[in-house]
Scaffold this motif. Structure first.
Motif, mmCIF file in Angstrom:
data_model
loop_
_atom_site.group_PDB
_atom_site.id
_atom_site.type_symbol
_atom_site.label_atom_id
_atom_site.label_comp_id
_atom_site.label_asym_id
_atom_site.label_seq_id
_atom_site.Cartn_x
_atom_site.Cartn_y
_atom_site.Cartn_z
ATOM 1 N N MET A 1 -44.580 70.339 38.418
ATOM 2 C CA MET A 1 -43.398 71.130 38.602
ATOM 3 C C MET A 1 -43.190 71.991 37.354
ATOM 4 S SD MET A 1 -39.327 70.363 39.309
ATOM 5 C CE MET A 1 -39.460 68.728 39.756
ATOM 6 N N GLU A 2 -42.801 73.237 37.568
ATOM 7 C CA GLU A 2 -42.521 74.167 36.475
ATOM 8 C C GLU A 2 -41.085 74.637 36.551
ATOM 9 O OE1 GLU A 2 -44.959 77.609 36.116
ATOM 10 O OE2 GLU A 2 -46.729 76.462 35.539
ATOM 11 N N PRO A 3 -40.514 75.016 35.412
ATOM 12 C CA PRO A 3 -39.162 75.587 35.447
ATOM 13 C C PRO A 3 -39.196 76.972 36.109
ATOM 14 C CG PRO A 3 -40.066 75.681 33.235
ATOM 15 C CD PRO A 3 -41.042 74.918 34.071
ATOM 16 N N ARG A 4 -38.044 77.430 36.521
ATOM 17 C CA ARG A 4 -37.976 78.770 37.121
ATOM 18 C C ARG A 4 -38.334 79.794 36.047
ATOM 19 N NH1 ARG A 4 -32.751 80.820 35.937
ATOM 20 N NH2 ARG A 4 -31.475 79.198 35.025
ATOM 21 N N ASP A 5 -38.842 80.944 36.484
ATOM 22 C CA ASP A 5 -39.315 81.963 35.541
ATOM 23 C C ASP A 5 -38.239 82.393 34.548
ATOM 24 O OD1 ASP A 5 -41.818 81.906 36.649
ATOM 25 O OD2 ASP A 5 -41.581 83.744 37.824
ATOM 26 N N ALA A 6 -36.996 82.491 35.005
ATOM 27 C CA ALA A 6 -35.904 82.953 34.135
ATOM 28 C C ALA A 6 -35.581 81.963 33.016
ATOM 29 C CB ALA A 6 -34.654 83.223 34.964
ATOM 30 N N ALA A 7 -36.088 80.743 33.097
ATOM 31 C CA ALA A 7 -35.811 79.726 32.071
ATOM 32 C C ALA A 7 -37.026 79.432 31.196
ATOM 33 C CB ALA A 7 -35.349 78.432 32.740
ATOM 34 N N LYS A 8 -38.187 79.931 31.573
ATOM 35 C CA LYS A 8 -39.413 79.567 30.850
ATOM 36 C C LYS A 8 -39.391 79.969 29.385
ATOM 37 C CE LYS A 8 -42.547 79.252 34.736
ATOM 38 N NZ LYS A 8 -43.695 79.836 35.443
ATOM 39 N N GLY A 9 -38.943 81.162 29.077
ATOM 40 C CA GLY A 9 -38.907 81.608 27.687
ATOM 41 C C GLY A 9 -37.961 80.765 26.855
ATOM 42 N N ASN A 10 -36.785 80.452 27.424
ATOM 43 C CA ASN A 10 -35.808 79.619 26.717
ATOM 44 C C ASN A 10 -36.425 78.264 26.371
ATOM 45 O OD1 ASN A 10 -34.539 81.624 28.421
ATOM 46 N ND2 ASN A 10 -32.588 80.728 27.870
ATOM 47 N N ILE A 11 -37.118 77.684 27.328
ATOM 48 C CA ILE A 11 -37.747 76.376 27.124
ATOM 49 C C ILE A 11 -38.849 76.477 26.077
ATOM 50 C CG2 ILE A 11 -39.202 74.634 28.246
ATOM 51 C CD1 ILE A 11 -37.471 75.259 30.817
ATOM 52 N N ALA A 12 -39.668 77.515 26.174
ATOM 53 C CA ALA A 12 -40.760 77.693 25.215
ATOM 54 C C ALA A 12 -40.224 77.830 23.797
ATOM 55 C CB ALA A 12 -41.585 78.929 25.593
ATOM 56 N N ARG A 13 -39.190 78.642 23.616
ATOM 57 C CA ARG A 13 -38.631 78.823 22.268
ATOM 58 C C ARG A 13 -37.994 77.544 21.744
ATOM 59 N NH1 ARG A 13 -38.370 83.685 24.714
ATOM 60 N NH2 ARG A 13 -36.395 83.295 25.774
ATOM 61 N N ALA A 14 -37.387 76.764 22.608
ATOM 62 C CA ALA A 14 -36.800 75.487 22.183
ATOM 63 C C ALA A 14 -37.901 74.510 21.741
ATOM 64 C CB ALA A 14 -35.971 74.882 23.317
ATOM 65 N N ILE A 15 -38.988 74.461 22.483
ATOM 66 C CA ILE A 15 -40.094 73.554 22.142
ATOM 67 C C ILE A 15 -40.741 73.961 20.823
ATOM 68 C CG2 ILE A 15 -42.445 72.882 22.835
ATOM 69 C CD1 ILE A 15 -41.324 72.836 25.756
ATOM 70 N N VAL A 16 -40.992 75.257 20.657
ATOM 71 C CA VAL A 16 -41.612 75.741 19.423
ATOM 72 C C VAL A 16 -40.676 75.513 18.230
ATOM 73 C CG1 VAL A 16 -42.430 77.824 18.248
ATOM 74 C CG2 VAL A 16 -43.115 77.375 20.602
ATOM 75 N N TYR A 17 -39.382 75.741 18.435
ATOM 76 C CA TYR A 17 -38.401 75.511 17.366
ATOM 77 C C TYR A 17 -38.403 74.042 16.942
ATOM 78 C CZ TYR A 17 -33.904 74.769 15.108
ATOM 79 O OH TYR A 17 -32.920 74.403 14.236
ATOM 80 N N ARG A 18 -38.393 73.128 17.901
ATOM 81 C CA ARG A 18 -38.387 71.696 17.574
ATOM 82 C C ARG A 18 -39.647 71.305 16.806
ATOM 83 N NH1 ARG A 18 -37.809 68.468 22.684
ATOM 84 N NH2 ARG A 18 -37.913 66.804 21.183
ATOM 85 N N HIS A 19 -40.771 71.902 17.175
ATOM 86 C CA HIS A 19 -42.016 71.619 16.465
ATOM 87 C C HIS A 19 -41.930 72.140 15.029
ATOM 88 C CE1 HIS A 19 -46.273 71.057 15.701
ATOM 89 N NE2 HIS A 19 -46.372 72.329 15.374
ATOM 90 N N TYR A 20 -41.471 73.367 14.892
ATOM 91 C CA TYR A 20 -41.394 74.002 13.573
ATOM 92 C C TYR A 20 -40.343 73.334 12.680
ATOM 93 C CZ TYR A 20 -40.521 77.573 10.039
ATOM 94 O OH TYR A 20 -40.341 78.232 8.857
ATOM 95 N N GLU A 21 -39.172 73.103 13.224
ATOM 96 C CA GLU A 21 -38.049 72.613 12.419
ATOM 97 C C GLU A 21 -38.094 71.098 12.181
ATOM 98 O OE1 GLU A 21 -34.772 73.283 10.060
ATOM 99 O OE2 GLU A 21 -36.024 74.778 11.042
ATOM 100 N N TYR A 22 -38.491 70.335 13.206
ATOM 101 C CA TYR A 22 -38.433 68.871 13.121
ATOM 102 C C TYR A 22 -39.805 68.213 13.127
ATOM 103 C CZ TYR A 22 -33.617 69.960 14.214
ATOM 104 O OH TYR A 22 -32.359 70.493 14.193
ATOM 105 N N HIS A 23 -40.862 69.022 13.157
ATOM 106 C CA HIS A 23 -42.231 68.524 13.100
ATOM 107 C C HIS A 23 -42.566 67.617 14.281
ATOM 108 C CE1 HIS A 23 -41.915 70.284 9.172
ATOM 109 N NE2 HIS A 23 -40.925 69.467 8.888
ATOM 110 N N LEU A 24 -41.989 67.914 15.431
ATOM 111 C CA LEU A 24 -42.290 67.164 16.638
ATOM 112 C C LEU A 24 -43.522 67.761 17.300
ATOM 113 C CD1 LEU A 24 -38.657 66.831 18.027
ATOM 114 C CD2 LEU A 24 -40.000 65.083 16.849
ATOM 115 N N PRO A 25 -44.306 66.937 17.975
ATOM 116 C CA PRO A 25 -45.511 67.474 18.611
ATOM 117 C C PRO A 25 -45.154 68.412 19.768
ATOM 118 C CG PRO A 25 -45.169 65.192 19.247
ATOM 119 C CD PRO A 25 -44.134 65.509 18.205
ATOM 120 N N ILE A 26 -46.026 69.369 19.994
ATOM 121 C CA ILE A 26 -45.882 70.245 21.155
ATOM 122 C C ILE A 26 -46.606 69.559 22.296
ATOM 123 C CG2 ILE A 26 -46.547 72.453 22.165
ATOM 124 C CD1 ILE A 26 -46.166 73.720 19.429
#
Length: 111
Positions: free
Chosen positions: A1-26
């Motif tokens: 299952m994938e998120p709707r297209d209108a939410a994909k960028g928001n999700i991607a930026r949140a995941i990348v931010y968490r990796h960068y800021e909190y050193h969580l795995p992608i």
């Protein structure tokens, strides 16, 4: 299952931010998140939310504020590290704003 297209960028930026800021795995493919980010750039609602968080917490998601930063990320996933520079990330704390648009001028950047 994938998120709707209108939410994909928001999700991607949140995941990348968490990796960068909190050193969580992608979890998942970094390239897929980059594609999601490009197909759904930050919109006014996401930028307003980011600004509210910055005003309340003093932190912001620089991947929303400066969308071009996503493309500068490492090519391949690397294990999280306490040293962002060692992982190929530019060293910049999330409280430091990158180039900001003047108030009321619309979108910060389009990819």
């Amino acid at each position: 299952m994938e998120p709707r297209d209108a939410a994909k960028g928001n999700i991607a930026r949140a995941i990348v931010y968490r990796h960068y800021e909190y050193h969580l795995p992608i979890v998942g493919a970094l390239q897929m998140y980059k594609e999601w980010h490009r197909m759904d750039p930050p919109d006014a609602e996401e930028q307003a939310r980011n600004d509210k968080i910055a005003n309340r917490q003093g932190t912001l998601n620089n991947f929303i504020d400066d969308p071009a930063r996503v493309d500068s990320l490492i090519k391949n996933q690397a294990p999280p590290t306490k040293n962002p520079a060692a992982a190929g990330f530019p060293v910049q704390h999330s409280t430091t704003r990158t180039a900001r648009r003047p108030a009321g001028t619309g979108s910060r950047c389009r990819l």
